[in-house]
Design a protein around this motif. Sequence first.
Motif, PDB file in Angstrom:
ATOM      1  N   UNK A   1       0.826  -1.211   0.000  1.00 41.77           N
ATOM      2  CA  UNK A   1       0.000   0.000   0.000  1.00 41.77           C
ATOM      3  C   UNK A   1       0.860   1.261   0.000  1.00 41.77           C
ATOM      4  N   UNK A   2       1.930   1.270   0.809  1.00 42.00           N
ATOM      5  CA  UNK A   2       2.737   2.490   0.953  1.00 42.00           C
ATOM      6  C   UNK A   2       3.326   2.974  -0.372  1.00 42.00           C
ATOM      7  N   UNK A   3       3.975   2.099  -1.175  1.00 43.64           N
ATOM      8  CA  UNK A   3       4.509   2.603  -2.456  1.00 43.64           C
ATOM      9  C   UNK A   3       3.421   3.150  -3.375  1.00 43.64           C
ATOM     10  N   UNK A   4       2.262   2.491  -3.385  1.00 46.18           N
ATOM     11  CA  UNK A   4       1.170   2.959  -4.254  1.00 46.18           C
ATOM     12  C   UNK A   4       0.669   4.334  -3.811  1.00 46.18           C
ATOM     13  N   UNK A   5       0.401   4.480  -2.512  1.00 43.36           N
ATOM     14  CA  UNK A   5      -0.105   5.754  -1.999  1.00 43.36           C
ATOM     15  C   UNK A   5       0.943   6.852  -2.172  1.00 43.36           C
ATOM     16  N   UNK A   6       2.212   6.537  -1.856  1.00 44.25           N
ATOM     17  CA  UNK A   6       3.273   7.533  -2.005  1.00 44.25           C
ATOM     18  C   UNK A   6       3.441   7.994  -3.440  1.00 44.25           C
TER      19      UNK A   6
ATOM     20  N   UNK B   1      11.603   8.035   0.485  1.00 44.81           N
ATOM     21  CA  UNK B   1      10.755   9.221   0.594  1.00 44.81           C
ATOM     22  C   UNK B   1       9.350   8.954   0.055  1.00 44.81           C
ATOM     23  N   UNK B   2       9.266   8.061  -0.952  1.00 40.98           N
ATOM     24  CA  UNK B   2       7.945   7.674  -1.455  1.00 40.98           C
ATOM     25  C   UNK B   2       7.149   6.984  -0.359  1.00 40.98           C
ATOM     26  N   UNK B   3       7.822   6.102   0.381  1.00 40.31           N
ATOM     27  CA  UNK B   3       7.157   5.448   1.505  1.00 40.31           C
ATOM     28  C   UNK B   3       6.824   6.414   2.615  1.00 40.31           C
ATOM     29  N   UNK B   4       7.745   7.357   2.872  1.00 40.21           N
ATOM     30  CA  UNK B   4       7.511   8.333   3.943  1.00 40.21           C
ATOM     31  C   UNK B   4       6.321   9.234   3.623  1.00 40.21           C
ATOM     32  N   UNK B   5       6.144   9.579   2.344  1.00 40.98           N
ATOM     33  CA  UNK B   5       5.018  10.424   1.959  1.00 40.98           C
ATOM     34  C   UNK B   5       3.690   9.736   2.250  1.00 40.98           C
ATOM     35  N   UNK B   6       3.680   8.394   2.142  1.00 39.40           N
ATOM     36  CA  UNK B   6       2.438   7.651   2.326  1.00 39.40           C
ATOM     37  C   UNK B   6       2.224   7.198   3.757  1.00 39.40           C
ATOM     38  N   UNK B   7       3.267   7.237   4.575  1.00 40.71           N
ATOM     39  CA  UNK B   7       3.178   6.628   5.908  1.00 40.71           C
ATOM     40  C   UNK B   7       2.102   7.283   6.771  1.00 40.71           C
TER      41      UNK B   7
ATOM     42  N   UNK C   1      -9.401  12.260   1.682  1.00 37.37           N
ATOM     43  CA  UNK C   1      -9.614  13.567   1.028  1.00 37.37           C
ATOM     44  C   UNK C   1      -8.814  14.659   1.729  1.00 37.37           C
ATOM     45  N   UNK C   2      -8.726  14.585   3.057  1.00 38.92           N
ATOM     46  CA  UNK C   2      -7.967  15.596   3.802  1.00 38.92           C
ATOM     47  C   UNK C   2      -6.499  15.564   3.419  1.00 38.92           C
ATOM     48  N   UNK C   3      -5.928  14.367   3.274  1.00 36.59           N
ATOM     49  CA  UNK C   3      -4.508  14.287   2.923  1.00 36.59           C
ATOM     50  C   UNK C   3      -4.261  14.641   1.457  1.00 36.59           C
ATOM     51  N   UNK C   4      -5.199  14.320   0.580  1.00 32.49           N
ATOM     52  CA  UNK C   4      -5.077  14.761  -0.806  1.00 32.49           C
ATOM     53  C   UNK C   4      -5.114  16.283  -0.882  1.00 32.49           C
TER      54      UNK C   4
END
Length: 201
Positions: A9-14, A39-45, A94-97
């Motif tokens: 999930x993390x790579x996809x969301x990031x 950083x891609x993972x950190x963005x999604x964490x 939606x809040x994070x987007x």
Amino acid sequence: MLVLPLPWVLPFVGSFLQFLYVEDTFGIPTDSVSAPVYWTGAAALLPTLSCIGLLLPPLALYGWARHFHWAWEKSIVSVVSTVAAVVLVVTGGVAFLSRTSDAAHRAARDVVNATAPDFYFGIQGARICVLPLKGKLSVHNGPLPTDRPLLAFSTDGDVLYLWDPARFREHGGPDPVMSVRSAEVSTYAVSDGQSRCPEQP
């Protein structure tokens, strides 16, 4: 159980958040921007863990109701738990987007105001001046302005993607994104507040 899918999930969301920041806002292809995988993972964490946290109260409600044999006898508890879970997760997403979109628009505003944009989870935009190495350039969506700084997120690839804040200010004007082969130009960064590039000799 909720933690098991995290490695997928993390790579996809990031990647989606980076797409929203770079491509959706600036029109620059995401694959042209090199950001470290961590950083891609950190963005999604934070968004992912927050959505998991929002799932816990409805799951706890359902578990409590099931413990007292209400979840099966009174299906309204199951329906309420499911609806609450969906509403909470969608609201959190939606809040994070919206936060990502706001960060991208702040970056665009900074560049328009002649300052470097803030760092965003491995993505760092730079204001650069571009100098042609030969007389005639093959510029997509040109002409290439050489008298003012442009925004670039990466200068490492074969193709250099540039975003022009002056075009961005002209609502209904030409597309602010252009591209040129990196081998045909030289670039150098400019300091905050510098709104003009030196004239070519």
